[in-house]
Design an enzyme around this catalytic site. Structure first.
Site, short mmCIF file in Angstrom:
data_model
loop_
_atom_site.label_atom_id
_atom_site.label_comp_id
_atom_site.label_asym_id
_atom_site.label_seq_id
_atom_site.Cartn_x
_atom_site.Cartn_y
_atom_site.Cartn_z
N HIS A 20 7.67 9.68 -9.45
CA HIS A 20 7.05 11.01 -9.38
C HIS A 20 5.62 10.95 -9.93
O HIS A 20 5.39 10.42 -11.01
CB HIS A 20 7.90 12.00 -10.19
N HIS A 99 -16.29 11.41 -2.00
CA HIS A 99 -15.80 10.07 -1.64
C HIS A 99 -15.94 9.06 -2.78
O HIS A 99 -15.07 8.21 -2.98
CB HIS A 99 -16.51 9.57 -0.38
#
Length: 132
Positions: A20, A99
């Site tokens: 998780h 980015h």
């Protein structure tokens, strides 16, 4: 982890070891792959093979995802690809980062799967969820 039909043993291992909130990155052919990432899976065969969307769809048959992180540049540089990616996650939060920051976040990934995709910014960080 779900159970579908991925044949690649390295991808199966990566997904089975993912917990998780771990990150799995599906990338285009140009994204740098950090040296420290445990699972570096390079599927790129030639330009366009395998494609980013086909690879993403295959990973999604096995991986439960709770959030997606994309480079904000994909919205303007590759809007068609952006729309295709977003359509796969209609009920999930999508986070956009520059980015440069996206590349930094890939260093935290459990693994990266590199495709032969040549569409700019066709990269996604999948944040693992739980199936229960």
């Amino acid at each position: 982890m779900k159970k579908g039909g991925i044949l690649n043993p390295k991808i199966n291992q990566l997904i089975s070891e993912t917990g998780h909130t771990d990150y799995i990155v599906v990338t285009d052919a140009g994204l740098p792959i950090p040296e420290n990432v445990t699972h570096r899976i390079d599927l790129a065969l030639k330009e366009g093979l395998p494609g980013f969307l086909e690879t993403l769809d295959t990973v999604l048959t096995e991986l439960e995802v709770e959030k997606v992180i994309l480079a904000e540049e994909v919205k303007t540089v590759s809007p068609g690809m952006h729309d295709q990616i977003v359509s796969r996650f209609p009920n999930l939060p999508i986070e956009y980062v520059p980015h440069v920051e996206f590349k930094q976040q890939t260093k935290q990934a459990r693994g990266l799967i590199r495709t032969g995709e040549f569409t700019g910014y066709a990269n996604a960080i999948l944040v693992a969820g739980v199936v229960y």
